[in-house]
Enzyme design. Sequence first.
Site, mmCIF file in Angstrom:
data_model
loop_
_atom_site.group_PDB
_atom_site.id
_atom_site.type_symbol
_atom_site.label_atom_id
_atom_site.label_comp_id
_atom_site.label_asym_id
_atom_site.label_seq_id
_atom_site.Cartn_x
_atom_site.Cartn_y
_atom_site.Cartn_z
ATOM 1 N N GLU A 1 0.829 -1.211 0.000
ATOM 2 C CA GLU A 1 0.000 0.000 0.000
ATOM 3 C C GLU A 1 0.862 1.258 0.000
ATOM 4 O O GLU A 1 0.542 2.243 -0.643
ATOM 5 C CB GLU A 1 -0.953 0.009 1.208
ATOM 6 C CG GLU A 1 -2.109 -0.968 1.091
ATOM 7 C CD GLU A 1 -2.942 -0.764 -0.172
ATOM 8 O OE1 GLU A 1 -2.989 0.358 -0.700
ATOM 9 O OE2 GLU A 1 -3.531 -1.748 -0.649
ATOM 10 N N CYS B 1 -18.605 -3.627 -17.578
ATOM 11 C CA CYS B 1 -18.548 -3.139 -16.193
ATOM 12 C C CYS B 1 -19.612 -3.820 -15.313
ATOM 13 O O CYS B 1 -20.789 -3.839 -15.663
ATOM 14 C CB CYS B 1 -18.768 -1.627 -16.190
ATOM 15 S SG CYS B 1 -18.818 -0.948 -14.537
ATOM 16 N N CYS C 1 -17.228 0.230 -20.520
ATOM 17 C CA CYS C 1 -18.530 0.232 -19.842
ATOM 18 C C CYS C 1 -19.332 -1.035 -20.121
ATOM 19 O O CYS C 1 -20.054 -1.520 -19.246
ATOM 20 C CB CYS C 1 -19.337 1.455 -20.251
ATOM 21 S SG CYS C 1 -18.559 2.992 -19.744
ATOM 22 N N CYS D 1 -12.881 0.840 -15.443
ATOM 23 C CA CYS D 1 -13.305 2.252 -15.479
ATOM 24 C C CYS D 1 -12.059 3.132 -15.555
ATOM 25 O O CYS D 1 -11.787 3.947 -14.697
ATOM 26 C CB CYS D 1 -14.128 2.567 -14.223
ATOM 27 S SG CYS D 1 -14.999 4.126 -14.344
HETATM 28 FE FE1 SF4 Z 1 -17.125 3.407 -15.216
HETATM 29 FE FE2 SF4 Z 1 -18.681 1.302 -15.228
HETATM 30 FE FE3 SF4 Z 1 -19.748 3.716 -15.258
HETATM 31 FE FE4 SF4 Z 1 -18.508 2.834 -17.417
HETATM 32 S S1 SF4 Z 1 -20.347 1.993 -16.529
HETATM 33 S S2 SF4 Z 1 -18.270 4.835 -16.459
HETATM 34 S S3 SF4 Z 1 -16.874 1.610 -16.514
HETATM 35 S S4 SF4 Z 1 -18.548 2.824 -13.612
#
Ligand code: SF4
Length: 439
Positions: A56, A248, A245, A238
């Site tokens: 960390e 995600c 996305c 992200c």
């Molecule tokens: Fe980020 Fe997931 Fe939102 Fe896309 S869908 S902006 S990857 S949190």
Amino acid sequence: APGLPPARHLFSDPAEIEALRRNLLAWYDKCKRDLPWRTLVRGGIGRWKCCMWVSEIMLQQTQVATVIDYYNRWMQKWPTLQALAQASLEVSIAGTRCFPCSHGSSSNTVPHLLEQEVNELWAGLGYYSRGKRLQEAARKVVSELAGRMPRTAEDLQKLLPGVGRYTAGAIASISYGQATGVVDGNVIRVLCRLRCIGADSSSPAIIDRLWDMANALVDRSRPGDFNQALMELGATVCVPKAPLCGECPVKQHCQARCRKLFGKSVTEPDVEDCGKGVGGCTLCPPATEPWDSSLGVTNFPRKAAKKQPRVMRTATSVLERRGCHGALEYLIVQRPSSGLLAGLWEFPSLPLSQGLQEEKQREVLADHLQAWTGRPVAARDLRFIGEVVHIFSHIHQTYVVYSLSLDGDVTLDPASSPSRWVTEEEFHASAVSTAMKKV
Ligand code: SF4
């Protein structure tokens, strides 16, 4: 409620929070990267906690890919907290270790030696005070806290040097299971996108909001995994420029994605921005920087414009001599123990004022070397080699490099910085910065 931001910026529905935790943890269990500090526990639980702490600290402001090698070398040398603290105590009390360093009396040289080793292992990783503080903190745990690590984020931050809010949260949640959140650069990005937070994400007020959000979201039964999952999501899915996305695990909770796809928010279908100045929303982008549809979800997060880096020029002199075995040797000196590149070694260097002509630069450097070595140095003997540019996070540094061959030994002014002669091989094994390696 008065003063509460609009719902699109909050996680206020317990069912949604539960679903987000579940989805994120399921994804993490399946997709997490195989990182050395996640490989449990050959040496027992104490070793695991030490691994987390070291990783960390190293990961602060540094990418995972860069850290892995440094981490492996560090853990090979000091596999436990006790080993690091013990080594440190041994050298400062008994002076039993030896290191090729040619300055100072034995009583004040010895504590410096471990620091030297720490610096050597840390060289190239940047932010050198982190290694030193890690060593101090290990010593404190062993000698003042009877070998017992503090277990809550609050105590870790209060009692251990070099442990800030993020590191304290990470150690407390991952090593001790405290249900406390963490906020680092990855988490900032994910949360700002999930909740369409477009105000300056480096401002203290927004950072505080994000900490509140991270503390509210963290899974109560698996806080360490949840925090690592959120950071992992920011690091692998992200990501800053082209987030994935479609892959995600929390896309159905993401306000930024919804805004991109449908032009509106999940929770407030008719509202675009809450309208700072109109609705008084302090979490929306400023009215001067409205949603840019070409950017999609990367509209978030936003940062205030970066300050221009400071421009600096430094004359650097590579002094060389023929050593007793015939090999070329180079003189390096140690930097002060605080400030930029604290405690690292470099070729003798001198900051230059802006706009100094080449001839004048050479004279200033010759005077400096003359005072320092106690022997005449003619400006014309300094050979100009070239310029090296190195960008630190806040400084645009140019090294103007000269070389000078010396005959015989040079006795350095003992009042000046510690110094030693090294071969090229020893130079590369020494605690020198990346910038000096470029030089
Ligand atoms: Fe980020 Fe997931 Fe939102 Fe896309 S869908 S902006 S990857 S949190």
